[in-house]
Design a protein around this motif. Structure first.
Motif, PDB file in Angstrom:
ATOM      1  N   MET A  17       1.468  25.097 -12.508  1.00 26.81           N
ATOM      2  CA  MET A  17       0.684  24.855 -11.301  1.00 26.81           C
ATOM      3  C   MET A  17       1.492  25.199 -10.054  1.00 26.81           C
ATOM      4  O   MET A  17       0.949  25.747  -9.080  1.00 26.81           O
ATOM      5  CB  MET A  17       0.239  23.387 -11.253  1.00 26.81           C
ATOM      6  N   ARG A  18       2.780  24.894 -10.080  1.00 27.20           N
ATOM      7  CA  ARG A  18       3.617  25.210  -8.926  1.00 27.20           C
ATOM      8  C   ARG A  18       3.707  26.719  -8.723  1.00 27.20           C
ATOM      9  O   ARG A  18       3.655  27.226  -7.601  1.00 27.20           O
ATOM     10  CB  ARG A  18       5.019  24.639  -9.114  1.00 27.20           C
ATOM     11  N   GLY A  19       3.824  27.453  -9.823  1.00 33.44           N
ATOM     12  CA  GLY A  19       3.901  28.903  -9.716  1.00 33.44           C
ATOM     13  C   GLY A  19       2.628  29.542  -9.214  1.00 33.44           C
ATOM     14  O   GLY A  19       2.658  30.642  -8.653  1.00 33.44           O
ATOM     15  N   ALA A  20       1.522  28.839  -9.400  1.00 34.06           N
ATOM     16  CA  ALA A  20       0.226  29.384  -8.978  1.00 34.06           C
ATOM     17  C   ALA A  20      -0.103  29.077  -7.524  1.00 34.06           C
ATOM     18  O   ALA A  20      -1.095  29.595  -6.993  1.00 34.06           O
ATOM     19  CB  ALA A  20      -0.883  28.837  -9.878  1.00 34.06           C
ATOM     20  N   LEU A  21       0.719  28.255  -6.861  1.00 39.01           N
ATOM     21  CA  LEU A  21       0.425  27.890  -5.472  1.00 39.01           C
ATOM     22  C   LEU A  21       0.715  29.055  -4.518  1.00 39.01           C
ATOM     23  O   LEU A  21       1.624  29.833  -4.749  1.00 39.01           O
ATOM     24  CB  LEU A  21       1.282  26.670  -5.077  1.00 39.01           C
ATOM     25  N   ARG A  35      -6.616  19.167  -6.087  1.00 41.46           N
ATOM     26  CA  ARG A  35      -7.265  18.901  -4.801  1.00 41.46           C
ATOM     27  C   ARG A  35      -6.444  19.442  -3.641  1.00 41.46           C
ATOM     28  O   ARG A  35      -6.967  19.777  -2.597  1.00 41.46           O
ATOM     29  CB  ARG A  35      -7.472  17.398  -4.641  1.00 41.46           C
ATOM     30  N   ARG A  36      -5.108  19.462  -3.796  1.00 41.76           N
ATOM     31  CA  ARG A  36      -4.187  19.971  -2.774  1.00 41.76           C
ATOM     32  C   ARG A  36      -4.303  19.207  -1.457  1.00 41.76           C
ATOM     33  O   ARG A  36      -4.335  19.812  -0.370  1.00 41.76           O
ATOM     34  CB  ARG A  36      -4.400  21.474  -2.545  1.00 41.76           C
ATOM     35  N   LEU A  37      -4.351  17.909  -1.545  1.00 40.44           N
ATOM     36  CA  LEU A  37      -4.412  17.083  -0.343  1.00 40.44           C
ATOM     37  C   LEU A  37      -3.231  17.394   0.571  1.00 40.44           C
ATOM     38  O   LEU A  37      -2.085  17.383   0.138  1.00 40.44           O
ATOM     39  CB  LEU A  37      -4.383  15.596  -0.724  1.00 40.44           C
ATOM     40  N   GLY A  38      -3.502  17.676   1.832  1.00 39.10           N
ATOM     41  CA  GLY A  38      -2.457  17.981   2.791  1.00 39.10           C
ATOM     42  C   GLY A  38      -2.052  19.440   2.825  1.00 39.10           C
ATOM     43  O   GLY A  38      -1.262  19.841   3.677  1.00 39.10           O
ATOM     44  N   GLY A  39      -2.564  20.250   1.883  1.00 35.82           N
ATOM     45  CA  GLY A  39      -2.251  21.666   1.882  1.00 35.82           C
ATOM     46  C   GLY A  39      -1.301  22.076   0.774  1.00 35.82           C
ATOM     47  O   GLY A  39      -0.812  21.251  -0.008  1.00 35.82           O
ATOM     48  N   VAL A  40      -1.030  23.360   0.723  1.00 35.02           N
ATOM     49  CA  VAL A  40      -0.223  23.936  -0.350  1.00 35.02           C
ATOM     50  C   VAL A  40       1.208  23.399  -0.330  1.00 35.02           C
ATOM     51  O   VAL A  40       1.766  23.042  -1.373  1.00 35.02           O
ATOM     52  CB  VAL A  40      -0.217  25.476  -0.245  1.00 35.02           C
ATOM     53  N   GLU A  41       1.818  23.330   0.856  1.00 34.63           N
ATOM     54  CA  GLU A  41       3.213  22.904   0.928  1.00 34.63           C
ATOM     55  C   GLU A  41       3.383  21.456   0.487  1.00 34.63           C
ATOM     56  O   GLU A  41       4.333  21.117  -0.219  1.00 34.63           O
ATOM     57  CB  GLU A  41       3.755  23.090   2.348  1.00 34.63           C
ATOM     58  N   VAL A  42       2.451  20.602   0.916  1.00 31.62           N
ATOM     59  CA  VAL A  42       2.501  19.202   0.500  1.00 31.62           C
ATOM     60  C   VAL A  42       2.347  19.111  -1.015  1.00 31.62           C
ATOM     61  O   VAL A  42       3.080  18.371  -1.682  1.00 31.62           O
ATOM     62  CB  VAL A  42       1.406  18.380   1.208  1.00 31.62           C
ATOM     63  N   THR A  43       1.417  19.882  -1.574  1.00 29.84           N
ATOM     64  CA  THR A  43       1.199  19.855  -3.020  1.00 29.84           C
ATOM     65  C   THR A  43       2.425  20.360  -3.763  1.00 29.84           C
ATOM     66  O   THR A  43       2.815  19.808  -4.802  1.00 29.84           O
ATOM     67  CB  THR A  43      -0.025  20.707  -3.387  1.00 29.84           C
ATOM     68  N   ARG A  44       3.066  21.398  -3.234  1.00 26.44           N
ATOM     69  CA  ARG A  44       4.292  21.907  -3.859  1.00 26.44           C
ATOM     70  C   ARG A  44       5.375  20.828  -3.868  1.00 26.44           C
ATOM     71  O   ARG A  44       6.081  20.646  -4.870  1.00 26.44           O
ATOM     72  CB  ARG A  44       4.779  23.147  -3.100  1.00 26.44           C
ATOM     73  N   ASN A  45       5.496  20.101  -2.772  1.00 23.31           N
ATOM     74  CA  ASN A  45       6.489  19.027  -2.702  1.00 23.31           C
ATOM     75  C   ASN A  45       6.167  17.908  -3.685  1.00 23.31           C
ATOM     76  O   ASN A  45       7.071  17.303  -4.270  1.00 23.31           O
ATOM     77  CB  ASN A  45       6.564  18.471  -1.280  1.00 23.31           C
ATOM     78  N   VAL A  46       4.871  17.611  -3.850  1.00 21.08           N
ATOM     79  CA  VAL A  46       4.470  16.582  -4.817  1.00 21.08           C
ATOM     80  C   VAL A  46       4.886  16.999  -6.223  1.00 21.08           C
ATOM     81  O   VAL A  46       5.463  16.211  -6.982  1.00 21.08           O
ATOM     82  CB  VAL A  46       2.949  16.322  -4.758  1.00 21.08           C
ATOM     83  N   ILE A  47       4.596  18.246  -6.574  1.00 21.05           N
ATOM     84  CA  ILE A  47       4.940  18.727  -7.918  1.00 21.05           C
ATOM     85  C   ILE A  47       6.449  18.692  -8.128  1.00 21.05           C
ATOM     86  O   ILE A  47       6.941  18.233  -9.171  1.00 21.05           O
ATOM     87  CB  ILE A  47       4.381  20.147  -8.129  1.00 21.05           C
ATOM     88  N   ASP A  48       7.211  19.158  -7.136  1.00 20.88           N
ATOM     89  CA  ASP A  48       8.673  19.113  -7.252  1.00 20.88           C
ATOM     90  C   ASP A  48       9.161  17.682  -7.425  1.00 20.88           C
ATOM     91  O   ASP A  48      10.082  17.412  -8.212  1.00 20.88           O
ATOM     92  CB  ASP A  48       9.316  19.726  -6.006  1.00 20.88           C
ATOM     93  N   HIS A  49       8.542  16.766  -6.679  1.00 18.29           N
ATOM     94  CA  HIS A  49       8.950  15.353  -6.755  1.00 18.29           C
ATOM     95  C   HIS A  49       8.625  14.776  -8.128  1.00 18.29           C
ATOM     96  O   HIS A  49       9.442  14.039  -8.704  1.00 18.29           O
ATOM     97  CB  HIS A  49       8.246  14.569  -5.657  1.00 18.29           C
ATOM     98  N   LEU A  50       7.457  15.097  -8.667  1.00 13.81           N
ATOM     99  CA  LEU A  50       7.089  14.604  -9.994  1.00 13.81           C
ATOM    100  C   LEU A  50       8.045  15.144 -11.054  1.00 13.81           C
ATOM    101  O   LEU A  50       8.450  14.420 -11.967  1.00 13.81           O
ATOM    102  CB  LEU A  50       5.650  15.001 -10.325  1.00 13.81           C
ATOM    103  N   LEU A  51       8.417  16.407 -10.938  1.00 15.80           N
ATOM    104  CA  LEU A  51       9.367  16.986 -11.893  1.00 15.80           C
ATOM    105  C   LEU A  51      10.722  16.307 -11.793  1.00 15.80           C
ATOM    106  O   LEU A  51      11.379  16.032 -12.806  1.00 15.80           O
ATOM    107  CB  LEU A  51       9.506  18.490 -11.640  1.00 15.80           C
ATOM    108  N   ASP A  52      11.138  16.009 -10.572  1.00  8.75           N
ATOM    109  CA  ASP A  52      12.437  15.376 -10.364  1.00  8.75           C
ATOM    110  C   ASP A  52      12.442  13.943 -10.888  1.00  8.75           C
ATOM    111  O   ASP A  52      13.316  13.555 -11.676  1.00  8.75           O
ATOM    112  CB  ASP A  52      12.781  15.398  -8.877  1.00  8.75           C
TER     113      ASP A  52
END
Length: 284
Positions: free
Chosen positions: A280-284, A181-198
């Motif tokens: 998914m992060r690489g595809a953003l 869905r990318r709520l908040g945009g690409v950068e927010v979604t990238r941060n979410v993915i990084d946070h989930l990985l961490d």
């Protein structure tokens, strides 16, 4: 009871009251600072935080960081450090939380096992700050800036459970669609993915994604939370449109446990989840 729709525990309407314990802590810090003859700016410089952050702590709007009593001891003396350490132990990590959520928040804090399945938004315990702000910016009715800051702080404070309770087993099953869905945009979604990985790399945390295409799916009745208390009693919690409830009847809790167990088997395992998140992060 009323609820918002993002697993947050923050009020969807009406401004939550400041925690009395937070206001007391702030008043104690202010009194000690003034007794030491320091301005907020001078105190902030000595304890290593911004003056604005110290001001919010003194006003009872921010939960004080764990390092503050130790830093205050260096800046204001050993007595001040001991007083603040004692005051910090009495704090309840619930400022900015809605009254209807407090009971579940208390259960979260003592749980020895915590399960969460989410199909509406990233679970509150896993949300980075940018995602939290994106949710609140889009919430209706709108909130004041002061309320937003207090609620953001409250949710970030709750997330410390993941590190402060290393013996608690946390399991999260999250729909892949929430990231697509990318709520908040690409950068927010990238941060979410990084946070989930961490967060998912912690020994006591398991994160699994439910893939977009899954013909066998047991979560059609919606999100669910389950907690095992120290006495090995299980309790369920669910939220809907402006409603929430605890589930304590053994038969009903058993149903949720069965469903959650099946969901874990239907979702990607942890390693496959990491691979998908990285893809998914690489595809953003």
């Amino acid at each position: 009871m009323t609820a918002d729709q993002d697993g947050s525990g923050t009020a969807a309407c009406g401004e939550p009251e400041l925690s009395d314990s937070l206001k007391t802590f702030g008043a104690v810090l202010k009194a000690l600072r003034e007794a030491g003859g320091l301005t907020q700016e001078e105190c902030a410089a000595r304890v290593g935080y911004s003056a604005a952050y110290v001001a919010k702590i003194e006003q009872g709007k921010r939960f004080p960081p764990e390092a503050l009593p130790g830093r205050a001891e260096e800046a204001l003396g050993p007595v001040a450090g001991k007083v603040l350490a004692a005051a910090a132990r009495s704090l309840r990590r619930k400022a900015g939380l809605a009254s209807w959520f407090l009971q579940w928040a208390g259960i979260e804090e003592e749980a020895i096992t915590l399960y969460a399945y989410e199909c509406r938004g990233i679970p509150g315990l896993l949300q980075p700050e940018g995602y939290i702000r994106a949710l609140f910016d889009r919430r209706l009715p709108p909130v004041t800036e002061e309320q937003l800051e207090r609620e953001v702080a409250a949710r970030l404070d709750r997330q410390q459970l993941l590190t402060q309770r290393p013996n608690t087993a946390f399991s999260f099953v999250i729909e892949q669609a929430l990231l697509e869905r990318r709520l908040g945009g690409v950068e927010v979604t990238r941060n979410v993915i990084d946070h989930l990985l961490d967060v998912g790399s912690q020994r006591n945390v398991e994160i699994q994604l439910m893939p977009l295409r899954q013909e066998d799916h047991t979560g059609v009745d919606g999100q669910m939370y389950l907690a095992e208390r120290p006495g090995h009693q299980w309790i369920g919690y669910v939220e809907g449109q402006r409603s929430s409830s605890l589930i304590t009847a053994p038969n009903d809790v058993s149903v949720l446990l069965q469903r959650y167990g099946r969901l874990r088997s239907q979702a990607l395992d942890c390693r496959a989840t990491v691979s998908l998140l990285e893809q998914m992060r690489g595809a953003l």
